[in-house]
Design a protein around this motif. Structure first.
Motif, mmCIF file in Angstrom:
data_model
loop_
_atom_site.group_PDB
_atom_site.id
_atom_site.type_symbol
_atom_site.label_atom_id
_atom_site.label_comp_id
_atom_site.label_asym_id
_atom_site.label_seq_id
_atom_site.Cartn_x
_atom_site.Cartn_y
_atom_site.Cartn_z
ATOM 1 N N SER A 88 0.814 -1.219 0.000
ATOM 2 C CA SER A 88 0.000 0.000 0.000
ATOM 3 C C SER A 88 0.848 1.269 0.000
ATOM 4 O O SER A 88 0.445 2.277 -0.579
ATOM 5 N N ASP A 89 2.027 1.259 0.622
ATOM 6 C CA ASP A 89 2.865 2.463 0.630
ATOM 7 C C ASP A 89 3.297 2.847 -0.783
ATOM 8 O O ASP A 89 3.181 4.007 -1.185
ATOM 9 N N ASP A 90 3.801 1.867 -1.538
ATOM 10 C CA ASP A 90 4.209 2.151 -2.922
ATOM 11 C C ASP A 90 3.007 2.520 -3.781
ATOM 12 O O ASP A 90 3.093 3.408 -4.630
ATOM 13 N N SER A 91 1.886 1.838 -3.576
ATOM 14 C CA SER A 91 0.708 2.140 -4.398
ATOM 15 C C SER A 91 0.245 3.568 -4.167
ATOM 16 O O SER A 91 -0.105 4.272 -5.114
ATOM 17 N N ILE A 92 0.269 4.014 -2.932
ATOM 18 C CA ILE A 92 -0.133 5.394 -2.626
ATOM 19 C C ILE A 92 0.810 6.379 -3.298
ATOM 20 O O ILE A 92 0.374 7.407 -3.828
ATOM 21 N N ALA A 93 2.092 6.073 -3.322
ATOM 22 C CA ALA A 93 3.058 6.948 -4.004
ATOM 23 C C ALA A 93 2.728 7.056 -5.496
ATOM 24 O O ALA A 93 2.781 8.149 -6.071
ATOM 25 N N TYR A 94 2.374 5.925 -6.118
ATOM 26 C CA TYR A 94 1.984 5.965 -7.533
ATOM 27 C C TYR A 94 0.692 6.740 -7.719
ATOM 28 O O TYR A 94 0.554 7.519 -8.683
ATOM 29 N N TYR A 95 -0.282 6.545 -6.845
ATOM 30 C CA TYR A 95 -1.533 7.299 -6.935
ATOM 31 C C TYR A 95 -1.256 8.799 -6.857
ATOM 32 O O TYR A 95 -1.826 9.591 -7.612
ATOM 33 N N SER A 105 -7.727 14.241 -11.775
ATOM 34 C CA SER A 105 -7.975 12.903 -11.222
ATOM 35 C C SER A 105 -7.922 12.892 -9.691
ATOM 36 O O SER A 105 -8.163 11.853 -9.081
ATOM 37 N N LYS A 106 -7.638 14.020 -9.090
ATOM 38 C CA LYS A 106 -7.377 14.071 -7.656
ATOM 39 C C LYS A 106 -8.520 13.497 -6.813
ATOM 40 O O LYS A 106 -8.271 12.738 -5.877
ATOM 41 N N GLY A 107 -9.755 13.807 -7.133
ATOM 42 C CA GLY A 107 -10.888 13.293 -6.361
ATOM 43 C C GLY A 107 -10.935 11.779 -6.375
ATOM 44 O O GLY A 107 -11.106 11.133 -5.328
ATOM 45 N N PHE A 108 -10.789 11.209 -7.539
ATOM 46 C CA PHE A 108 -10.803 9.748 -7.672
ATOM 47 C C PHE A 108 -9.610 9.137 -6.948
ATOM 48 O O PHE A 108 -9.742 8.151 -6.223
ATOM 49 N N ILE A 109 -8.456 9.727 -7.130
ATOM 50 C CA ILE A 109 -7.239 9.201 -6.508
ATOM 51 C C ILE A 109 -7.352 9.255 -4.987
ATOM 52 O O ILE A 109 -6.961 8.305 -4.296
ATOM 53 N N GLU A 110 -7.882 10.325 -4.465
ATOM 54 C CA GLU A 110 -8.041 10.436 -3.006
ATOM 55 C C GLU A 110 -8.960 9.338 -2.481
ATOM 56 O O GLU A 110 -8.746 8.805 -1.390
ATOM 57 N N ARG A 111 -9.986 8.973 -3.239
ATOM 58 C CA ARG A 111 -10.862 7.862 -2.828
ATOM 59 C C ARG A 111 -10.100 6.542 -2.822
ATOM 60 O O ARG A 111 -10.278 5.717 -1.930
ATOM 61 N N LEU A 112 -9.254 6.327 -3.837
ATOM 62 C CA LEU A 112 -8.450 5.102 -3.865
ATOM 63 C C LEU A 112 -7.527 5.029 -2.645
ATOM 64 O O LEU A 112 -7.402 3.983 -2.022
ATOM 65 N N ILE A 113 -6.925 6.149 -2.328
ATOM 66 C CA ILE A 113 -6.017 6.196 -1.181
ATOM 67 C C ILE A 113 -6.789 5.951 0.118
ATOM 68 O O ILE A 113 -6.358 5.153 0.957
ATOM 69 N N SER A 114 -7.933 6.586 0.272
ATOM 70 C CA SER A 114 -8.689 6.411 1.519
ATOM 71 C C SER A 114 -9.222 4.984 1.659
ATOM 72 O O SER A 114 -9.350 4.485 2.776
ATOM 73 N N ASP A 115 -9.483 4.311 0.554
ATOM 74 C CA ASP A 115 -9.929 2.921 0.608
ATOM 75 C C ASP A 115 -8.830 1.991 1.106
ATOM 76 O O ASP A 115 -9.107 0.913 1.617
ATOM 77 N N GLN A 116 -7.577 2.396 0.948
ATOM 78 C CA GLN A 116 -6.447 1.573 1.372
ATOM 79 C C GLN A 116 -6.107 1.746 2.838
ATOM 80 O O GLN A 116 -5.421 0.918 3.399
ATOM 81 N N LYS A 117 -6.549 2.826 3.414
ATOM 82 C CA LYS A 117 -6.179 3.103 4.820
ATOM 83 C C LYS A 117 -7.135 2.464 5.778
ATOM 84 O O LYS A 117 -8.137 2.017 5.544
#
Length: 117
Positions: A88-95, A105-117
């Motif tokens: 998840s750390d590397d994936s968040i960096a890519y996001y 894309s920021k809104g969508f990306i922020e949702r992806l990041i919040s789903d990982q936490k």
């Protein structure tokens, strides 16, 4: 609301039509994206996802070498595959790279990041 998988599928399907050209009219390098993505969707396996991930990284590297902007969705897709593999750390960096390069894309990306936490 689109699920992550559906979004990535729509994004990938859109880019499949980019053709085999090295650099499209829009100035993006797509490499063999269409082929590796198709193989991954047609026969999902560790090998096909690894081949596709390698192609995504090749697109990033080649784009940088040619002085081109990395195509939209590439960093997000690398992040998604990386997250599926448990990093998840590397994936968040890519996001975050995706959101930095494509602020829309920021809104969508922020949702992806919040789903990982």
């Amino acid at each position: 609301m689109l699920t992550k998988t559906r979004y990535l599928f729509i994004l990938a399907a859109t880019f499949m039509f980019a053709g085999c050209a090295s650099v499209t009219e829009s100035g993006y390098y797509w490499g063999n994206y269409s082929e590796t993505y198709y193989e991954y969707i047609k026969a999902p396996s560790e090998q096909t996802v690894t081949n596709h991930l390698n192609e995504l990284n090749n697109i990033v590297d080649t784009s940088k070498k040619k002085g081109l902007k990395v195509p939209p969705g590439i960093y997000a897709e690398i992040g998604y595959i990386t997250a599926k593999r448990g990093d998840s750390d590397d994936s968040i960096a890519y996001y975050r790279q995706e959101a930095e390069l494509y602020p829309e894309s920021k809104g969508f990306i922020e949702r992806l990041i919040s789903d990982q936490k």
